[in-house]
Design a protein around this motif. Structure first.
Motif, PDB file in Angstrom:
ATOM      1  N   GLY A  79       0.773  -1.227   0.000  1.00  0.00           N
ATOM      2  CA  GLY A  79       0.000   0.000   0.000  1.00  0.00           C
ATOM      3  C   GLY A  79       0.808   1.282   0.000  1.00  0.00           C
ATOM      4  N   GLY A  80       2.125   1.170  -0.219  1.00  0.00           N
ATOM      5  CA  GLY A  80       2.974   2.346  -0.206  1.00  0.00           C
ATOM      6  C   GLY A  80       3.655   2.605   1.124  1.00  0.00           C
ATOM      7  N   MET A  81       3.332   1.813   2.139  1.00  0.00           N
ATOM      8  CA  MET A  81       3.971   2.007   3.435  1.00  0.00           C
ATOM      9  C   MET A  81       5.483   1.859   3.262  1.00  0.00           C
ATOM     10  N   PRO A  82       6.299   2.575   3.976  1.00  0.00           N
ATOM     11  CA  PRO A  82       5.977   3.438   5.098  1.00  0.00           C
ATOM     12  C   PRO A  82       5.877   4.928   4.763  1.00  0.00           C
ATOM     13  N   ALA A  83       6.114   5.309   3.494  1.00  0.00           N
ATOM     14  CA  ALA A  83       6.251   6.743   3.213  1.00  0.00           C
ATOM     15  C   ALA A  83       5.205   7.332   2.285  1.00  0.00           C
ATOM     16  N   ARG A  84       4.410   6.503   1.608  1.00  0.00           N
ATOM     17  CA  ARG A  84       3.420   7.059   0.689  1.00  0.00           C
ATOM     18  C   ARG A  84       2.155   6.231   0.718  1.00  0.00           C
ATOM     19  N   VAL A  85       1.134   6.716   0.034  1.00  0.00           N
ATOM     20  CA  VAL A  85      -0.155   6.024  -0.054  1.00  0.00           C
ATOM     21  C   VAL A  85      -0.312   5.575  -1.501  1.00  0.00           C
ATOM     22  N   LYS A  86      -0.316   4.258  -1.707  1.00  0.00           N
ATOM     23  CA  LYS A  86      -0.318   3.721  -3.070  1.00  0.00           C
ATOM     24  C   LYS A  86      -1.554   2.877  -3.376  1.00  0.00           C
ATOM     25  N   CYS A  87      -1.969   2.023  -2.460  1.00  0.00           N
ATOM     26  CA  CYS A  87      -3.076   1.093  -2.729  1.00  0.00           C
ATOM     27  C   CYS A  87      -3.984   1.003  -1.516  1.00  0.00           C
ATOM     28  N   LEU A  88      -5.185   1.551  -1.653  1.00  0.00           N
ATOM     29  CA  LEU A  88      -6.124   1.540  -0.528  1.00  0.00           C
ATOM     30  C   LEU A  88      -6.626   0.141  -0.215  1.00  0.00           C
ATOM     31  N   HIS A  89      -6.677  -0.741  -1.205  1.00  0.00           N
ATOM     32  CA  HIS A  89      -7.104  -2.113  -0.962  1.00  0.00           C
ATOM     33  C   HIS A  89      -6.177  -2.779   0.056  1.00  0.00           C
ATOM     34  N   ALA A  90      -4.879  -2.629  -0.148  1.00  0.00           N
ATOM     35  CA  ALA A  90      -3.902  -3.234   0.757  1.00  0.00           C
ATOM     36  C   ALA A  90      -3.944  -2.578   2.129  1.00  0.00           C
ATOM     37  N   LEU A  91      -4.083  -1.265   2.170  1.00  0.00           N
ATOM     38  CA  LEU A  91      -4.103  -0.557   3.452  1.00  0.00           C
ATOM     39  C   LEU A  91      -5.364  -0.884   4.240  1.00  0.00           C
ATOM     40  N   ASN A 127      -3.166   0.893  11.581  1.00  0.00           N
ATOM     41  CA  ASN A 127      -2.813   1.507  10.308  1.00  0.00           C
ATOM     42  C   ASN A 127      -3.693   2.749  10.105  1.00  0.00           C
ATOM     43  N   PRO A 128      -3.167   3.941  10.376  1.00  0.00           N
ATOM     44  CA  PRO A 128      -4.015   5.135  10.347  1.00  0.00           C
ATOM     45  C   PRO A 128      -4.573   5.458   8.966  1.00  0.00           C
ATOM     46  N   ILE A 129      -3.847   5.165   7.914  1.00  0.00           N
ATOM     47  CA  ILE A 129      -4.347   5.461   6.564  1.00  0.00           C
ATOM     48  C   ILE A 129      -5.399   4.427   6.165  1.00  0.00           C
ATOM     49  N   GLY A 130      -5.175   3.169   6.498  1.00  0.00           N
ATOM     50  CA  GLY A 130      -6.191   2.146   6.249  1.00  0.00           C
ATOM     51  C   GLY A 130      -7.464   2.420   7.028  1.00  0.00           C
ATOM     52  N   ASP A 131      -7.306   2.835   8.289  1.00  0.00           N
ATOM     53  CA  ASP A 131      -8.476   3.186   9.108  1.00  0.00           C
ATOM     54  C   ASP A 131      -9.255   4.334   8.470  1.00  0.00           C
ATOM     55  N   GLU A 132      -8.542   5.346   8.000  1.00  0.00           N
ATOM     56  CA  GLU A 132      -9.212   6.505   7.405  1.00  0.00           C
ATOM     57  C   GLU A 132      -9.877   6.140   6.083  1.00  0.00           C
ATOM     58  N   ALA A 133      -9.248   5.287   5.291  1.00  0.00           N
ATOM     59  CA  ALA A 133      -9.868   4.839   4.045  1.00  0.00           C
ATOM     60  C   ALA A 133     -11.176   4.112   4.345  1.00  0.00           C
ATOM     61  N   LEU A 134     -11.171   3.264   5.348  1.00  0.00           N
ATOM     62  CA  LEU A 134     -12.407   2.570   5.725  1.00  0.00           C
ATOM     63  C   LEU A 134     -13.465   3.561   6.192  1.00  0.00           C
ATOM     64  N   ARG A 135     -13.054   4.566   6.954  1.00  0.00           N
ATOM     65  CA  ARG A 135     -13.999   5.575   7.436  1.00  0.00           C
ATOM     66  C   ARG A 135     -14.608   6.354   6.268  1.00  0.00           C
ATOM     67  N   LEU A 136     -13.791   6.687   5.273  1.00  0.00           N
ATOM     68  CA  LEU A 136     -14.278   7.457   4.125  1.00  0.00           C
ATOM     69  C   LEU A 136     -15.155   6.638   3.181  1.00  0.00           C
ATOM     70  N   SER A 137     -14.997   5.343   3.212  1.00  0.00           N
ATOM     71  CA  SER A 137     -15.735   4.490   2.267  1.00  0.00           C
ATOM     72  C   SER A 137     -17.197   4.336   2.684  1.00  0.00           C
ATOM     73  N   ARG A 138     -17.964   3.828   1.784  1.00  0.00           N
ATOM     74  CA  ARG A 138     -19.377   3.545   2.072  1.00  0.00           C
ATOM     75  C   ARG A 138     -19.568   2.123   2.571  1.00  0.00           C
ATOM     76  N   TRP A 139     -18.483   1.421   2.794  1.00  0.00           N
ATOM     77  CA  TRP A 139     -18.528   0.036   3.230  1.00  0.00           C
ATOM     78  C   TRP A 139     -18.166  -0.042   4.707  1.00  0.00           C
ATOM     79  N   SER A 140     -18.782  -0.968   5.418  1.00  0.00           N
ATOM     80  CA  SER A 140     -18.474  -1.160   6.828  1.00  0.00           C
ATOM     81  C   SER A 140     -18.338  -2.648   7.130  1.00  0.00           C
ATOM     82  N   PRO A 141     -17.315  -3.027   7.893  1.00  0.00           N
ATOM     83  CA  PRO A 141     -17.185  -4.427   8.281  1.00  0.00           C
ATOM     84  C   PRO A 141     -18.264  -4.852   9.272  1.00  0.00           C
ATOM     85  N   LYS A 142     -19.041  -3.896   9.757  1.00  0.00           N
ATOM     86  CA  LYS A 142     -20.101  -4.191  10.718  1.00  0.00           C
ATOM     87  C   LYS A 142     -21.457  -4.418  10.053  1.00  0.00           C
TER      88      LYS A 142
END
Length: 173
Positions: free
Chosen positions: A121-133, A145-160
């Protein structure tokens, strides 16, 4: 070495993952995250696939609705917004720690020189793939993973919220 927080996948789980992917699942060592209904959402994959190919993406997002949500974010140009979060030193430090945790998790399943030091996902210095994050965030849990967490928050999908039974969703039982 710590014990991974998942058991080896069953044949039934591999069948669901294969249906989700639309191809045979390869190198899966466990289900790292699940939908609330129990279906796989993220798989853990060996760093060297059975055909010998190196595969750095240890946490692989398989859930069709989750992958579609990450694709929609990428298509909607969320990457610059998420990358800008790395300008905050605390977020950048947490992202570097997520990278190290990812590498440690994968190392339990083998050392592959071709992907040494490469997480996803581009870790540790950039954001490359939201699927991986997002896959890492779901597998590791909130706050890793703060960027993965934020991507999930921004998405319309929820694991719940189960979307496995949505018409046309692969893996619906």
């Amino acid at each position: 070495m710590t014990t991974p927080p998942f058991a080896p996948p069953t044949d039934a789980e591999l069948a669901v993952v294969s249906a989700q992917l639309g191809r045979e699942a390869r190198g899966v060592v466990g289900i790292a995250a699940r939908c609330v209904c129990g279906n796989p959402t993220v798989v853990a994959t060996v760093p060297r696939l059975p055909d010998g190919s190196p595969f750095p993406t240890f946490y692989y997002l398989t859930h069709p609705a989750a992958t579609a949500a990450m694709s929609a974010l990428e298509a909607g140009h969320a990457m610059p917004e998420l990358a800008a979060l790395l300008e905050d030193e605390d977020t950048a430090a947490a992202y570097r720690a997520a990278h190290a945790a990812y590498l440690a998790d994968r190392a339990q399943f083998g050392d592959v020189p071709e992907v040494a030091g490469v997480s996803a996902g581009g870790m540790p210095a950039r954001v490359k793939c939201l699927h991986a994050l997002a896959g890492h965030a779901l597998a590791a849990g909130p706050g890793v993973n703060p960027i993965g967490d934020e991507a999930l928050r921004l998405s319309r999908w929820s694991p719940k919220r189960c979307e496995c039974l949505e018409p046309g969703a692969a893996g619906a039982e």
